[in-house]
Structures are given as structure tokens and as C-alpha cells.
Design an enzyme around this catalytic site. Structure first.
Site, PDB file in Angstrom:
ATOM      1  N   GLU A  13       0.833  -1.203   0.000  1.00 42.55           N
ATOM      2  CA  GLU A  13       0.000   0.000   0.000  1.00 42.55           C
ATOM      3  C   GLU A  13       0.868   1.254   0.000  1.00 42.55           C
ATOM      4  OE1 GLU A  13      -4.014  -1.429   2.400  1.00 42.55           O
ATOM      5  OE2 GLU A  13      -2.442  -0.412   3.516  1.00 42.55           O
ATOM      6  N   CYS A  14       0.626   2.170  -0.912  1.00 41.10           N
ATOM      7  CA  CYS A  14       1.185   3.520  -0.936  1.00 41.10           C
ATOM      8  C   CYS A  14       2.716   3.526  -0.838  1.00 41.10           C
ATOM      9  CB  CYS A  14       0.542   4.361   0.165  1.00 41.10           C
ATOM     10  SG  CYS A  14       0.749   6.140  -0.056  1.00 41.10           S
TER      11      CYS A  14
END
Length: 452
Positions: free
Chosen positions: A329-330
Site C-alpha cells: 500500500e502507498c
């Protein structure tokens, strides 16, 4: 269920809500209470401070991403073994995901949990006018139980007398605390406060905040309000947290660069598999694992140190290339790309995804996301809808044509239309997903790990 609880909410951002909430948590711990912290909204940084103040992991409560049932379930499950709950709000009390709907606001969560609220207001350079503002907060939604206000950044004793008298008589609101302007160093950077675990003096800062709260806030009154909160429904535990472990080891990179995780996500994974914590700066290679989870954080801040750990980056590349499941994620997405470009230079990363990421000076995306699943991946089912949030300053630079798992219905994603880059059995996206908004993510990830 009888749970003593209090919500600390701001009239807006940057009124001292976080510092007062942290100070209150620590002051209660000093008095012998076991404090369970919570944070309204999709925030990863404030919960880290909560942990250092209480030694219990904070939980995120957000009714845009989660149902009312799930908010109460998470609240009650995580409270076990505690004496009192302190819920820190987000932004302003009534600020939500849009102009009219209350979902995603502190007020909405406080009503779901039937939690009394103490407002924090900035009283600097204002006296009688503050009563008009607070009266508006009081009347805006009479179903929000505002029990009092802490007036922050008070000037001299004369100013304190005037604002207190005005608020109590004109706004008919109880003043729980009057805090003078104090020099508390809480440094910010692009995504908010500098995380607690990066600060060598963090315990000194937290004790200082507790001293301030003890000196200027009626802590006994706060305790009294919390212990008089009404009972809430007793909700059964979500099955995703019931222990049923598979013979599977899931690695989680959790360190200074990668620290953005919902604790409920990790708890759900731990109930279904053995979770192995990994440090991308200290470990030379991945341990023996069946799947890898890389959260968000600040890889751009630690880019030079990450680049130096070549053997670890090679190990991650080899793992991704093996076809075993990887979810990032991210910041994890940035880590798996070719490089990160910052003001100080370009730094090599894992190199598995055919992208570079460049840090910009302004937010590239901030807010709630709704994505439609359009491609097979290790955590979600084609045709399902994923709800979460995104907040980042980085921009993806594709080096070749990308394949995506998600079509963006709300949010920005990678390019405004799609999110979730898929290569082999690796999924890397900008959206942060909470397990209670999509429980299948844990079941599918563990199943993917077992099958490989």
C-alpha cells in the site's frame, strides 16, 4: 455494555486536539488506569503517539469506510482489559466526507458510540466571540452530547477569566480546562506530525504533555464524565478475528519507513496465520515466509538508507518474482518500483514494478476512495467494490504499460482512472484498505499464501 469513554474533538484542525488527547491519555495512565486509545478517521500517525502514551495499540473508527456495527465491534473488542477509552477526533467535530452528509465525522462516530464529547477550542486573540462559536457547535446537532470545552492557548489571567465567564454564562457550556500558550515542540512534515518512533525525545514530550493536562485540565471531571457515559449494545466479535490459524507465515515490513498499518488488519492476519515482523533497514534478507505485506509510510524520508540495504532489496525482488503473494500500500508501492525521486536525488528501490515515483511539493491525492475490482489479485475478488482512503505526495511515472486491479470510482489512484498495479502475484496500490471494510482481503491473502 458499560465502557467508560470520552471523545476529544476539535472545533477545527490544529487547535491542540492531538496534544491534549495524548496528554490526557498519559495523565490517566499515571493515575493507574489502563487506557485504550482510538482515533476517528483514516489516520496512521496519531495512533503511533497513542501507543507511546498508553502502551496499547490505537484503533481507527471511521463510518465512511466501516458500518456502525463494525465500529461498535472494533471498539468493544479492543477495549478488553482496559479501564477507560479515550477517542481522539479528526479535523473539526462536524467535518465529514462532503458538505452535507455526516459520515466520516467525529460527531457521527461519537453518536454511534454514545460517547460524551469534550471540545477543544483555540481561544487565542478572542474572548466573547468564542461563545457564539461554541453555541453553534452545541446547537448544530443536539444529538451530539457535548459535555464541556477545553480552551487552549489562553493569554494572561484576565483573558482566562473573561473567556471562561463568557462561555459558561453565554454559551452555557462547562469549561473543563484553560490551557495557556505553551511551547510544546510537535514538528510536522508533509503527511502530518513526525511519527513518534522517529523522535528520540518522545517519552519526554509525552510526559510534558501529561504535565500540562494535569496542571490546567480538570482530569477528575473528565473521568467523571467518561464513567457516566450510557451503556452501548454488546456486539459479538467479527469472525475475521476468531483464531483459526493456517500453517502459513506472513511477513509484515513494519519499521521506520513502513509504519502505516491499521491494527485491526494485523490482528485479523495474526488470527489466521503466523505474522513475522521485518525491518527493511536492519534485516539483510527476507525470512522464510509465504506472503509479504508492505504498508505505507515514509520511504522517501529513508530513501538513502533503503538504497544502501542492497541485499534486502534483492531479497524482496526475488520473492515478488517467485509468484508468491505480495500486497503493498502507498509507500509499499513506491518501495517496489525502480526508484524514488526526491529533492535531494534519485534513490534505487526494489525494481520489481516498472515505475518510478517522484515526490511533489503538494498533495497528489487526499480523501476517501471507492474502487471496482477488475483484475485477479491476491487480496480481492473481481467484481467487488473496495472502500478505503488515500493520502500521498508522490506521482507514479510508468516505464511501460501497466496492468491494474482497480477501476477508480472515487479518488485518484495511480492515474486518475486506475489503481492497484499488478505484476505476477504482486498487488501495489495507493488505496489503504481496512479489514472491516473488506474482510475478504485477509481470507484471500492467507489462502493465496497457502496455495503457493
Amino acid at each position: 455494555m458499560d465502557i467508560p469513554r470520552i471523545t476529544i474533538a476539535g472545533v477545527k484542525s490544529k487547535v491542540g486536539k492531538t496534544t491534549i488527547a495524548i496528554g490526557l491519555m498519559r495523565a490517566l495512565v499515571r493515575r493507574g488506569y489502563i487506557v485504550q486509545p482510538y482515533k476517528v478517521g483514516p489516520d496512521f500517525i496519531d495512533p503511533i503517539f497513542h501507543y507511546f502514551a498508553t502502551k496499547r495499540y490505537s484503533r481507527n473508527l471511521d463510518d465512511f469506510m466501516l458500518s456502525k456495527y463494525d465500529i461498535i465491534e472494533s471498539f468493544e473488542r479492543s477495549f478488553r482489559g482496559a479501564d477507560i477509552a479515550v477517542i481522539e477526533g479528526k479535523t473539526g467535530l462536524y467535518d465529514s466526507h462532503d458538505a452535507l452528509d455526516e459520515r466520516g465525522s467525529t460527531a457521527s462516530v461519537a453518536k454511534i458510540l454514545k460517547s460524551p464529547v469534550i471540545l477543544v477550542a483555540d481561544a487565542e486573540r478572542i474572548n466573547r466571540s468564542i461563545s457564539a462559536m461554541l453555541l453553534g457547535y452545541k446547537l448544530f446537532d443536539r444529538n451530539v452530547n457535548i459535555e464541556g470545552v477545553i480552551l487552549n492557548r489562553i493569554g494572561n489571567p484576565r483573558h482566562a477569566f473573561k473567556v471562561k465567564r463568557s462561555v459558561e454564562i453565554l454559551a452555557k457550556m462547562r469549561v473543563i480546562g484553560l490551557i495557556p500558550r505553551e511551547n510544546v515542540e510537535m514538528p510536522y512534515r508533509h503527511l502530518g506530525l513526525v511519527p513518534a518512533h522517529e523522535r528520540n525525545e518522545i517519552y519526554e514530550v509525552i510526559e510534558n504533555l501529561a504535565d500540562i493536562v494535569e496542571r490546567y485540565v480538570d482530569v477528575e471531571k473528565v473521568i467523571d464524565i467518561a464513567y457516566n457515559a450510557p451503556e452501548i449494545d454488546d456486539i459479538p466479535e467479527n469472525p475475521i478475528f476468531k483464531s483459526k490459524r493456517e500453517n502459513v507465515r506472513i511477513g509484515v515490513i513494519r519499521d521506520k519507513p513502513f509504519c502505516f498499518y491499521y491494527q485491526d488488519n494485523l490482528d485479523a492476519l495474526s488470527s489466521k496465520a503466523e505474522v513475522v515482523v521485518i525491518d527493511s533497514l536492519k534485516d539483510r534478507k527476507l525470512p522464510k515466509i509465504d506472503a509479504l505485506y508492505i504498508g505505507g509510510g515514509f520511504p522517501e524520508v529513508f530513501a538513502e538508507e533503503i538504497e544502501r540495504n542492497k541485499s534486502f532489496r534483492r531479497s524482496v525482488y526475488k520473492f515478488c518474482n517467485s509468484g508468491r503473494p505480495v500486497y503493498a500500500e502507498c509507500g509499499g508501492l513506491m518501495f517496489l518500483g525502480e526508484s524514488i525521486i526526491t529533492e535531494s536525488g534519485e534513490y534505487d528501490m526494489v525494481g520489481f514494478l516498472p515505475i518510478k515515483t517522484r515526490m511533489e511539493k503538494k498533495f497528489r491525492a487526499l480523501g476517501y476512495c471507492i474502487h471496482k475490482v477488475i483484475r485477479k489479485n491476491p487480496i480481492s475478488r473481481v467484481g467487488d467494490t473496495i472502500v478505503g482512503h488515500e493520502f500521498h505526495y508522490s506521482e507514479v511515472i510508468p516505464l511501460e504499460r501497466l496492468e491494474f486491479a482497480y477501476r477508480v470510482k472515487r479518488g485518484k489512484g495511480v492515474d486518475g482512472r486506475y489503481d492497484g498495479i499488478v505484476v505476477k502475484n504482486t498487488l501495489a496500490s495507493y488505496i489503504h484498505v481496512h479489514v472491516l471494510s473488506y474482510p475478504l482481503m485477509v481470507e484471500k491473502f492467507v489462502r493465496s499464501a497457502r496455495e503457493k
